[in-house]
Design an enzyme around this catalytic site. Structure first.
Site, mmCIF file in Angstrom:
data_model
loop_
_atom_site.group_PDB
_atom_site.id
_atom_site.type_symbol
_atom_site.label_atom_id
_atom_site.label_comp_id
_atom_site.label_asym_id
_atom_site.label_seq_id
_atom_site.Cartn_x
_atom_site.Cartn_y
_atom_site.Cartn_z
ATOM 1 N N TYR A 37 -17.209 -5.618 -35.259
ATOM 2 C CA TYR A 37 -16.906 -5.127 -33.912
ATOM 3 C C TYR A 37 -16.820 -3.614 -33.871
ATOM 4 O O TYR A 37 -16.811 -2.949 -34.908
ATOM 5 C CB TYR A 37 -15.624 -5.768 -33.373
ATOM 6 C CG TYR A 37 -14.327 -5.216 -33.924
ATOM 7 C CD1 TYR A 37 -13.940 -5.431 -35.237
ATOM 8 C CD2 TYR A 37 -13.480 -4.475 -33.100
ATOM 9 C CE1 TYR A 37 -12.735 -4.925 -35.715
ATOM 10 C CE2 TYR A 37 -12.282 -3.972 -33.580
ATOM 11 C CZ TYR A 37 -11.910 -4.202 -34.886
ATOM 12 O OH TYR A 37 -10.741 -3.698 -35.358
ATOM 13 N N ARG A 56 -21.756 3.539 -36.734
ATOM 14 C CA ARG A 56 -20.845 2.725 -37.555
ATOM 15 C C ARG A 56 -21.098 1.236 -37.323
ATOM 16 O O ARG A 56 -21.052 0.431 -38.261
ATOM 17 C CB ARG A 56 -19.386 3.088 -37.242
ATOM 18 C CG ARG A 56 -18.403 2.328 -38.116
ATOM 19 C CD ARG A 56 -16.983 2.822 -37.937
ATOM 20 N NE ARG A 56 -16.466 2.525 -36.614
ATOM 21 C CZ ARG A 56 -15.276 2.930 -36.158
ATOM 22 N NH1 ARG A 56 -14.491 3.659 -36.931
ATOM 23 N NH2 ARG A 56 -14.876 2.623 -34.948
ATOM 24 N N ARG A 104 -21.556 -25.780 -41.003
ATOM 25 C CA ARG A 104 -20.277 -25.235 -41.462
ATOM 26 C C ARG A 104 -20.284 -24.854 -42.944
ATOM 27 O O ARG A 104 -19.313 -25.022 -43.669
ATOM 28 C CB ARG A 104 -19.101 -26.164 -41.143
ATOM 29 C CG ARG A 104 -17.865 -25.321 -40.793
ATOM 30 C CD ARG A 104 -16.554 -26.014 -40.797
ATOM 31 N NE ARG A 104 -15.484 -25.028 -40.621
ATOM 32 C CZ ARG A 104 -15.067 -24.222 -41.597
ATOM 33 N NH1 ARG A 104 -15.591 -24.294 -42.805
ATOM 34 N NH2 ARG A 104 -14.115 -23.339 -41.358
ATOM 35 N N HIS A 106 -20.503 -21.851 -45.699
ATOM 36 C CA HIS A 106 -20.089 -20.444 -45.671
ATOM 37 C C HIS A 106 -21.280 -19.493 -45.773
ATOM 38 O O HIS A 106 -21.303 -18.462 -45.122
ATOM 39 C CB HIS A 106 -19.110 -20.146 -46.816
ATOM 40 C CG HIS A 106 -17.770 -20.741 -46.590
ATOM 41 N ND1 HIS A 106 -17.559 -22.095 -46.563
ATOM 42 C CD2 HIS A 106 -16.558 -20.169 -46.359
ATOM 43 C CE1 HIS A 106 -16.275 -22.335 -46.329
ATOM 44 N NE2 HIS A 106 -15.657 -21.180 -46.203
ATOM 45 N N LYS A 150 -15.903 -2.788 -40.386
ATOM 46 C CA LYS A 150 -15.097 -3.105 -39.199
ATOM 47 C C LYS A 150 -15.344 -4.563 -38.809
ATOM 48 O O LYS A 150 -16.042 -4.874 -37.841
ATOM 49 C CB LYS A 150 -15.434 -2.138 -38.051
ATOM 50 C CG LYS A 150 -14.329 -2.038 -37.000
ATOM 51 C CD LYS A 150 -14.519 -0.811 -36.143
ATOM 52 C CE LYS A 150 -13.692 -0.815 -34.870
ATOM 53 N NZ LYS A 150 -12.246 -0.844 -35.051
#
Ligand SMILES: Cc1ncc(COP(=O)(O)O)c(C=O)c1O
Length: 283
Positions: A37, A56, A104, A106, A150
């Site tokens: 984000y 970034r 599902r 990983h 981030k």
């Protein structure tokens, strides 16, 4: 910042009200925190270092193997409809998840399209030159070892702020300690001033804050000496000034640490000078 239930947003190519967006429960951001984000500050419709924030974002996506669905210039034009000249200040959040999962597992799915959410929240900058400062509390940093990314996997940061809340000091700041050094706050970078030198932890396992970079530049511009080195717990308590930086709180003074007063217990002249200079960047 107050969250209202009604504000402009963008999801996967469409501008909508936030209420109109539905995100799949199979989104990997939800399932695994598998997303990146960004939060871009905007003052009266004008972004502050939009280029740095987009760069970034692109670097963050690249470092976790999410192919950015947009070029830098496309990101920048997509933001535009969310900018509001009437708002004193906004934060534009961009969240890019790896996409929807079907098994599902990983590991990265073989084929999956990133989901892109953007939303805008207006706020009134909470710090001004009359700000009295907040208290800081040292806490062990038990976040992961890639805090330079981030990522929305923010459990460590959430728990750090929840501890302040539980301790009845929700408006104070947590100062995170790793190997005896104060490295970061859960949503800000740290600065300490002592005997003519400004110390701030070097990049590595901390987020390269955009406000941090701006702060370093402003300090150098006025001839201050900046050393990129994390202060120890003992050292920071003897600093003459301490402040933290982020895109919403800008430069926020910390006037005591674990009950020990920093300087004379009020925001100091170095903070004042840099905070004042920062305000000049918004025009
Ligand atoms: C952990 C952490 N450090 C530092 C920052 C400050 O970054 P910026 O100045 O780009 O807002 C943030 C911002 O959210 C953060 O989450």
């Amino acid at each position: 910042m107050q969250y209202h239930h009604n504000f402009p947003a963008f999801y996967n190519g469409k501008y909508l009200n936030i209420n109109e967006i539905s995100i799949s429960p199979l989104d990997r951001g939800f399932l695994f925190g598998d997303s990146i984000y960004e939060a871009i500050p905007v003052y009266a419709g004008k972004t502050l270092d939009e280029e740095g924030h987009i760069e970034r974002l692109m670097e963050g996506l690249n470092s976790v193997g999410i192919i950015s669905p947009y070029s830098s210039s496309a990101w920048r034009s997509l933001l535009e409809p969310l900018l509001d000249r009437q708002a004193v200040a906004q934060l534009i959040y961009i969240q890019v998840s790896r996409g929807n999962e079907t098994s599902r597992k990983h590991r990265f799915p073989v084929a999956c399209e990133p989901n892109v959410l953007m939303f805008s929240n207006s706020f009134i900058p909470p710090i001004d030159l009359n700000y009295q400062g907040c208290a800081g509390h040292l806490q062990e940093d038990f976040r992961w070892q890639r805090c330079d990314i981030k990522s929305t996997s923010l459990m460590g940061n959430v728990l750090a702020y929840q501890k302040l809340y539980r301790d009845g000091v929700a408006n104070d700041e947590a100062l995170l300690v790793r190997d005896g050094k104060v490295v970061e706050a859960p949503s800000s970078n740290i600065f300490a001033y002592k005997n003519g030198v400004i110390y701030t932890p070097s990049l590595g396992n901390i987020l390269g804050g955009i406000t941090r970079s701006i702060n370093i530049k402003l300090a150098k511009d006025v001839g201050l000496n900046v050393v990129e080195e994390a202060p120890s717990c003992e050292f920071i308590k003897t600093a003459q000034e301490v402040w933290v930086t982020n895109s919403m709180e800008e430069l926020k003074p910390v006037v005591s640490i674990d009950g020990e007063m920093i300087g004379d217990g009020l925001p100091g002249p170095i903070w004042r000078e840099l905070f004042h200079a920062f305000q000049g960047l918004k025009a």
